[in-house]
Motif scaffolding. Sequence first.
Motif, PDB file in Angstrom:
ATOM      1  N   GLU A 251       0.832  -1.104  -0.158  1.00 32.13           N
ATOM      2  CA  GLU A 251      -0.104   0.046  -0.187  1.00 32.13           C
ATOM      3  C   GLU A 251       0.989   1.520   0.406  1.00 32.13           C
ATOM      4  N   GLU A 252       2.019   1.374   0.012  1.00 33.32           N
ATOM      5  CA  GLU A 252       2.751   2.510   0.507  1.00 33.32           C
ATOM      6  C   GLU A 252       4.319   1.843  -0.261  1.00 33.32           C
ATOM      7  N   ILE A 253       5.174   2.709   0.004  1.00 32.66           N
ATOM      8  CA  ILE A 253       6.857   3.237  -0.400  1.00 32.66           C
ATOM      9  C   ILE A 253       6.761   4.051  -0.267  1.00 32.66           C
ATOM     10  N   ILE A 254       8.470   4.392   0.724  1.00 34.53           N
ATOM     11  CA  ILE A 254       8.682   5.593   1.139  1.00 34.53           C
ATOM     12  C   ILE A 254       9.736   5.729   0.573  1.00 34.53           C
ATOM     13  N   GLU A 255      10.391   5.666   0.352  1.00 35.54           N
ATOM     14  CA  GLU A 255      12.477   6.483  -0.143  1.00 35.54           C
ATOM     15  C   GLU A 255      12.964   7.037   1.230  1.00 35.54           C
ATOM     16  N   ILE A 256      14.164   6.908   1.632  1.00 37.20           N
ATOM     17  CA  ILE A 256      14.581   6.879   2.893  1.00 37.20           C
ATOM     18  C   ILE A 256      15.930   8.060   1.871  1.00 37.20           C
ATOM     19  N   PRO A 257      15.906   9.453   1.481  1.00 37.93           N
ATOM     20  CA  PRO A 257      16.927   9.987   1.570  1.00 37.93           C
ATOM     21  C   PRO A 257      18.012  10.056   2.040  1.00 37.93           C
ATOM     22  N   ASN A 258      19.581  10.410   1.815  1.00 37.82           N
ATOM     23  CA  ASN A 258      20.596  10.476   3.028  1.00 37.82           C
ATOM     24  C   ASN A 258      21.438   9.012   3.796  1.00 37.82           C
ATOM     25  N   SER A 259      21.025   8.660   2.400  1.00 42.67           N
ATOM     26  CA  SER A 259      21.147   6.957   3.237  1.00 42.67           C
ATOM     27  C   SER A 259      21.578   6.088   1.735  1.00 42.67           C
ATOM     28  N   ALA A 260      22.343   5.255   1.944  1.00 43.27           N
ATOM     29  CA  ALA A 260      22.896   4.071   1.108  1.00 43.27           C
ATOM     30  C   ALA A 260      23.230   2.610   1.984  1.00 43.27           C
ATOM     31  N   GLY A 261      22.472   1.384   1.205  1.00 44.39           N
ATOM     32  CA  GLY A 261      22.058  -0.033   1.872  1.00 44.39           C
ATOM     33  C   GLY A 261      21.659   0.502   3.221  1.00 44.39           C
ATOM     34  N   ASN A 262      20.091   0.125   3.197  1.00 44.49           N
ATOM     35  CA  ASN A 262      19.277   0.666   3.803  1.00 44.49           C
ATOM     36  C   ASN A 262      18.539  -0.639   4.112  1.00 44.49           C
ATOM     37  N   HIS A 263      19.831  -1.247   5.694  1.00 41.25           N
ATOM     38  CA  HIS A 263      19.832  -2.425   6.328  1.00 41.25           C
ATOM     39  C   HIS A 263      19.363  -3.059   7.067  1.00 41.25           C
ATOM     40  N   SER A 264      19.501  -2.142   8.646  1.00 45.97           N
ATOM     41  CA  SER A 264      19.166  -1.840   9.603  1.00 45.97           C
ATOM     42  C   SER A 264      17.534  -1.522   9.985  1.00 45.97           C
ATOM     43  N   SER A 265      17.397  -1.851   9.257  1.00 48.09           N
ATOM     44  CA  SER A 265      15.385  -1.648   9.167  1.00 48.09           C
ATOM     45  C   SER A 265      15.303  -3.048   8.496  1.00 48.09           C
ATOM     46  N   SER A 266      13.019  -3.115   8.156  1.00 49.31           N
ATOM     47  CA  SER A 266      12.474  -2.361   8.932  1.00 49.31           C
ATOM     48  C   SER A 266      11.651  -2.835  10.216  1.00 49.31           C
ATOM     49  N   TYR A 267      12.431  -2.596  11.704  1.00 48.47           N
ATOM     50  CA  TYR A 267      11.779  -2.766  12.534  1.00 48.47           C
ATOM     51  C   TYR A 267      10.384  -1.425  13.366  1.00 48.47           C
ATOM     52  N   VAL A 268       9.882  -2.037  14.403  1.00 52.53           N
ATOM     53  CA  VAL A 268       8.654  -1.610  14.820  1.00 52.53           C
ATOM     54  C   VAL A 268       8.847  -1.215  16.094  1.00 52.53           C
ATOM     55  N   THR A 269       8.779  -0.016  16.406  1.00 52.81           N
ATOM     56  CA  THR A 269       8.706  -0.466  18.310  1.00 52.81           C
ATOM     57  C   THR A 269       7.165  -0.826  19.044  1.00 52.81           C
ATOM     58  N   GLU A 270       6.549  -0.128  19.996  1.00 55.99           N
ATOM     59  CA  GLU A 270       6.247  -2.039  20.121  1.00 55.99           C
ATOM     60  C   GLU A 270       4.653  -1.251  20.302  1.00 55.99           C
ATOM     61  N   ASN A 271       4.134  -0.873  20.021  1.00 55.75           N
ATOM     62  CA  ASN A 271       3.225   0.447  19.816  1.00 55.75           C
ATOM     63  C   ASN A 271       3.093   0.609  18.251  1.00 55.75           C
ATOM     64  N   SER A 272       3.728   0.477  17.910  1.00 54.78           N
ATOM     65  CA  SER A 272       4.045   0.936  15.443  1.00 54.78           C
ATOM     66  C   SER A 272       3.591   2.773  15.636  1.00 54.78           C
ATOM     67  N   GLU A 273       4.523   3.142  17.054  1.00 60.34           N
ATOM     68  CA  GLU A 273       4.965   4.135  16.428  1.00 60.34           C
ATOM     69  C   GLU A 273       6.083   4.726  15.209  1.00 60.34           C
ATOM     70  N   TYR A 274       6.813   4.030  15.312  1.00 63.00           N
ATOM     71  CA  TYR A 274       7.299   4.477  14.541  1.00 63.00           C
ATOM     72  C   TYR A 274       8.402   3.037  13.811  1.00 63.00           C
TER      73      TYR A 274
ATOM     74  N   VAL B 192      12.489   2.201  11.900  1.00 59.78           N
ATOM     75  CA  VAL B 192      13.247   2.656  11.022  1.00 59.78           C
ATOM     76  C   VAL B 192      13.776   2.318  10.303  1.00 59.78           C
ATOM     77  N   ALA B 193      14.996   3.083   9.908  1.00 61.14           N
ATOM     78  CA  ALA B 193      15.198   2.676   8.363  1.00 61.14           C
ATOM     79  C   ALA B 193      17.033   3.415   8.757  1.00 61.14           C
ATOM     80  N   GLY B 194      17.493   2.360   8.518  1.00 61.43           N
ATOM     81  CA  GLY B 194      19.211   2.869   9.223  1.00 61.43           C
ATOM     82  C   GLY B 194      20.396   2.467   7.756  1.00 61.43           C
TER      83      GLY B 194
END
Length: 659
Positions: free
Chosen positions: A148-171, A173-175
């Motif tokens: 349903e959705e794809i968002i590109e991550i600027p200032n990043s290269a090799g988006n590997h430490s992703s995608s993990y969700v906080t325990e109430n889905s607030e955030y 991450v894309a590292g």
Amino acid sequence: MKTYLKTFFSFIVVATFITGCAPSEKKGSKGALAGNAAEKVYVAPGEHDSHYAFISGGFSGQLSVYGLPSGRLFRVIPVFSQDPEKGYGYSEETKPMLMTSHGFIPWGDSHHPDISQTNGSVDGRWIFINENNTPRIARVSLETFETEEIIEIPNSAGNHSSSYVTENSEYVVAGTRFAIPYPQKDMPISEMKGNFKGALSFLKIDQETGHMNIDFQIMMPGFNYDKAHPGRNKSSDWFFFTTYNTEESHTLMEVNSSQNDKDFIAAINWKKIAEYVANGGGKKIPANYAHNIWDDHKHMATTTMKKEVLIVEPKDVPGAIYFLPTAKSPHGCDVDPTGEYIIGSGKLAASMTVHSFSKMIKAIEDKAFDGDAYGIPIIDFEAVNYGTVAQPGLGPLHTEFDTRGNGYTTFFISSEVVKWNIKDLKVIDRHPVYYSVGHLMIPGGNSRTPDDKYLVAMNKITKDRYLPTGPEVCHSAQLFDISGDKMELLLDFPTIGEPHYAAGIAAEKIASKSKKIFRLADNTHPYAVKSEAETRVVRKGKNVHIYMSMIRSHFSPDNIEGVKVGDKVYFHVTNLEQDFDVPHGIAMIGANTSELLIMPGRTTTFTWEPKQVGVWPFYCTDFCSALHQEMQGYVRVSAKESNVPISYTLDGDIPGEEE
């Protein structure tokens, strides 16, 4: 150091060769499977599996859905790559999903799925997954099993430490995996140290729609950021990222990025930074990135190019970011369900480092620091270390947990899964896998409430395990029963692509909410038709728009004349069915899609640019009824200078030319 590394890497080669060439079980023997394993994975015809497993496809760019315990493949969800089965990335409606600031990217590299959570438990609303090469995060609906959705991550290269969700889905991450110049510029690679940065991006999730936006990016030192995990319970305000290449080397990395005795886990108090941002902190800087959103009523995606992002510098939020020394070259960064224990899996270590969150907080209060890295305090190792699991295996990668206080860790080099007790750090059980296991998955294992029934190991090498298929063999998943004191291997099943990670959930949390049809009354696609009476053909200059319907077992219109060589023909096709599981397909000879599969109540568009005069057939590609073969039609194509008017057949009538 170089002598040590040479010896270590020689061992890796030997160990891999030995495990990779181990003989398979003799025919007729029980081999790795014991007792009633077959009964435990058998799902009788008409019965359902107890769990869903969502396994990433790696270089396939997709996400695959398997049942557990059967290991049956139910669906491949297209995410970052075109998919001819469903027309994803080929139809006009879905092409925008694969747009980026670099243009249309038809093939991606999917790695780490994670399911949305409520109060620390997976809730079955959405699943998020990262794309590594062209940094992106996707959100997949677990109601429709569609992206349903794809968002590109600027200032990043090799988006590997992703995608993990906080325990109430607030955030989510894309590292970044690779440090890069910030802002990007032409500069000598040899000058990277101190000049490259590593962006850790925090995407805020709308709790009603699931829509993501980049709330802030933290500009961290220019290390490599490999894996991540949100805190749980007492540590739920924190996020943890493993780092490697703290040496900031740029060549011969297998040697030069392994010089330091330890690397770090970055501990990020995301709640504190989010409050700082909400109060006006951070600096907006120019950026260029695509945000693609699917509209489930219009049945189409749109791309919006975003032009700025909010940057947070660590020095501006004191007390929010710390480094925890951990075993060198760590991969997995895992937090147990209580939130107390943080495990760093050092790939080059013969032991696993277990940190204590309580000790971390006390060390911060006591200022028990051992220097800093670019102004970020480094907590003294002894002050934060809970202990080590001594000699559990070779090449630890990833740990997940049960509710009984046990961790389960994969060991790539020694090809095994090891069960150990988190509090006393003692190994309880170990089991070989076949071969060279990467990640593992326990349904709910990335949450406060993991299930204590199954574990899936995802293996990189399968030589001798299956029928040979040339030089490229499939990857493998192995299913274990972990309900008892000892792990029991139940099943091998092949997987698609190169699975990196997986997420699992009990079927009862999803199955009852699964969408069955798209209601025609809710269809707001601009080219939809709600009945055959609305179907028509309209010429607009050299563009011809066909408003078509499909229903068992015919198209309307089914005979079209007046199309000319050089026209661009748009087939806007609506499936009028309102019965569950009655899709129809359509294929048009010479079109740039082999076929489109259209769900009940949905409208989809493809284009056709005829190059030759003649009469060209189209037909249904999905067996829909006893008269499926009769579900067909024709388009007459005349010469470019022809005066043949547009006409078409509805129920045997020919209305004549459209104005």
